[in-house]
Motif scaffolding. Structure first.
Motif, PDB file in Angstrom:
ATOM      1  N   GLY A  96      -1.721   3.504  -4.286  1.00 59.85           N
ATOM      2  CA  GLY A  96      -0.601   3.930  -3.463  1.00 59.85           C
ATOM      3  C   GLY A  96      -1.072   4.516  -2.145  1.00 59.85           C
ATOM      4  N   GLN A  97      -0.144   4.607  -1.211  1.00 60.18           N
ATOM      5  CA  GLN A  97      -0.440   5.083   0.136  1.00 60.18           C
ATOM      6  C   GLN A  97       0.822   5.760   0.678  1.00 60.18           C
ATOM      7  OE1 GLN A  97      -1.547   1.869   2.738  1.00 60.18           O
ATOM      8  NE2 GLN A  97      -2.557   3.190   4.206  1.00 60.18           N
ATOM      9  N   TYR A  98       0.644   6.833   1.388  1.00 56.73           N
ATOM     10  CA  TYR A  98       1.729   7.580   2.026  1.00 56.73           C
ATOM     11  C   TYR A  98       2.539   8.409   1.036  1.00 56.73           C
ATOM     12  CZ  TYR A  98       0.554   4.202   5.583  1.00 56.73           C
ATOM     13  OH  TYR A  98      -0.135   3.414   6.458  1.00 56.73           O
ATOM     14  N   ARG A 115      -0.788  12.232   2.643  1.00 50.07           N
ATOM     15  CA  ARG A 115      -1.867  11.390   2.121  1.00 50.07           C
ATOM     16  C   ARG A 115      -1.681   9.941   2.577  1.00 50.07           C
ATOM     17  NH1 ARG A 115      -2.477  14.467  -3.746  1.00 50.07           N
ATOM     18  NH2 ARG A 115      -2.562  16.523  -2.766  1.00 50.07           N
ATOM     19  N   PRO A 116      -2.165   9.653   3.803  1.00 50.65           N
ATOM     20  CA  PRO A 116      -1.882   8.353   4.397  1.00 50.65           C
ATOM     21  C   PRO A 116      -2.920   7.265   4.079  1.00 50.65           C
ATOM     22  CG  PRO A 116      -2.858   9.780   6.043  1.00 50.65           C
ATOM     23  CD  PRO A 116      -2.887  10.527   4.736  1.00 50.65           C
ATOM     24  N   VAL A 117      -3.881   7.574   3.204  1.00 47.77           N
ATOM     25  CA  VAL A 117      -4.955   6.605   2.938  1.00 47.77           C
ATOM     26  C   VAL A 117      -4.721   5.948   1.577  1.00 47.77           C
ATOM     27  CG1 VAL A 117      -7.452   6.320   2.714  1.00 47.77           C
ATOM     28  CG2 VAL A 117      -6.542   8.034   4.293  1.00 47.77           C
ATOM     29  N   GLU A 118      -4.834   4.620   1.535  1.00 50.87           N
ATOM     30  CA  GLU A 118      -4.704   3.901   0.255  1.00 50.87           C
ATOM     31  C   GLU A 118      -5.764   4.437  -0.710  1.00 50.87           C
ATOM     32  OE1 GLU A 118      -2.684   1.517  -1.309  1.00 50.87           O
ATOM     33  OE2 GLU A 118      -4.086   1.915  -2.940  1.00 50.87           O
ATOM     34  N   ILE A 119      -5.346   4.802  -1.910  1.00 47.67           N
ATOM     35  CA  ILE A 119      -6.306   5.447  -2.814  1.00 47.67           C
ATOM     36  C   ILE A 119      -7.088   4.478  -3.680  1.00 47.67           C
ATOM     37  CG2 ILE A 119      -5.422   7.807  -2.989  1.00 47.67           C
ATOM     38  CD1 ILE A 119      -3.644   7.072  -5.186  1.00 47.67           C
ATOM     39  N   SER A 120      -6.564   3.246  -3.871  1.00 43.52           N
ATOM     40  CA  SER A 120      -7.203   2.363  -4.859  1.00 43.52           C
ATOM     41  C   SER A 120      -8.624   1.967  -4.461  1.00 43.52           C
ATOM     42  CB  SER A 120      -6.349   1.120  -5.100  1.00 43.52           C
ATOM     43  OG  SER A 120      -6.207   0.400  -3.917  1.00 43.52           O
ATOM     44  N   ASN A 121      -8.897   1.867  -3.164  1.00 44.70           N
ATOM     45  CA  ASN A 121     -10.256   1.447  -2.797  1.00 44.70           C
ATOM     46  C   ASN A 121     -11.044   2.539  -2.084  1.00 44.70           C
ATOM     47  OD1 ASN A 121      -8.748   1.323  -0.448  1.00 44.70           O
ATOM     48  ND2 ASN A 121      -8.499  -0.903  -0.577  1.00 44.70           N
TER      49      ASN A 121
END
Ligand SMILES: O=C(O)CCC(=O)C(=O)O
Ligand SMILES: [Fe+2]
Length: 291
Positions: free
Chosen positions: A256-258, A118-124
């Motif tokens: 979070g990311q990665y 999951r390499p995409v920042e989830i907050s935005n």
């Protein structure tokens, strides 16, 4: 809520007292947290810590360890594809080793499902409310009915910039179920057969799957519930891992990311105490079998 283990190796052996604590805590709806269990990347894998290889249409990069198939990725050369698969394969094996050693009660029945990166920042990240994992939910998949089987997931934060994976964890499953079940009606007669016939679902959507999916959707759709339900923030630092049964533990991933994740599927009959399963809890409340 979370039970902490000092494990530092994916192949570590455990005392039977720890194994007992692990299986009972997990089935009781707790998260097993390993603050010192990092997953080391090889030098040639560091470059995958970038969102550029993720297909913007897909939520995650997925990998099937049995078939050695990758999906949801883009812009990979043939060589890079092999290397990314090898990284996911190694994680998948590591997660399996941990589960095998810590939860031997499950070893004969647990089935390895897909791996994800999951390499995409989830907050935005913007998605429809149903796909939005920033809303509290229990896991249920519209196209992949799991017919009562438990969903067990191993996560590891591999963020290289010191960023935590931030979750919210909500109230126990039985409370969630008691809140949402009265609003849910039976499925329309023949709908499950039709979904199967049209290959919209990969297997038959049982009554259990119907109720779980409805609970998942209604939790996410309920703005008041999202804000007012009992909940707690949990932070998973880089270099830490955690195990959770996401069909049972109400969760939302906020930031979070990665992260790497391995999903396992477990028959209810393999549990130490199946009374804790969402299947048995729903059957108890509804007073009818759901499979
Ligand atoms: O990516 C995460 O941290 C968790 C997202 C989620 O809801 C899940 O994997 O079930
Ligand atoms: Fe989830």
């Amino acid at each position: 809520m979370q039970i902490v283990f000092s494990t530092q190796q994916w192949t570590e052996n455990f005392f039977s007292s720890d194994q007992k604590k692990a299986v009972e805590s997990l089935e009781g709806g707790n998260i097993l947290h390993f603050p010192q269990l990092a997953f080391a990347l090889k030098p040639e894998e560091i470059k995958f810590l970038s969102p550029e290889y993720a297909d913007p249409q897909a939520k995650n990069i997925g990998y099937n360890p049995k078939l050695n198939v990758l999906w949801g990725a883009q812009r990979l050369s043939d060589d890079e594809r092999i290397k990314l698969k090898a990284m996911l394969d190694r994680f998948s094996q590591s997660a399996y080793n941990l589960v095998r050693n810590l939860l031997p009660h499950y070893v004969n029945s647990i089935v390895m499902a897909r791996t994800s990166f999951r390499p995409v920042e989830i907050s935005n990240r913007k998605t429809s409310y149903r796909k939005d994992d920033k809303r509290l939910h229990v896991d249920a998949f519209p196209s992949a009915p799991n017919q009562g089987r438990r969903i067990l997931r191993v996560f590891c934060n591999i963020n290289p910039h010191g960023e935590d994976r931030v979750w919210r964890v909500g109230e126990p499953f039985e409370k969630v179920a008691n809140k949402f079940l009265p609003k849910i009606s039976n499925p329309i007669l023949g709908k499950s057969a039709l979904l199967r016939l049209l290959k919209i679902t990969k297997s038959y959507r049982t009554l259990y799957d119907h109720y779980m999916l409805q609970i998942h959707d209604r939790m996410k759709a309920d703005e008041h519930y999202q804000i007012n339900a009992d909940q707690q923030e949990l932070r998973f630092a880089p270099g830490s891992a955690w195990i959770v049964q996401t069909d049972h533990v109400s969760h939302a991933a906020m930031q979070g990311q990665y992260v790497l994740e391995q999903t396992f599927s477990l028959p209810v009959s393999a549990m130490k105490n199946d009374a804790h399963s969402p299947l048995r809890i729903l059957e108890k409340i509804l007073k009818r079998p759901l499979l």
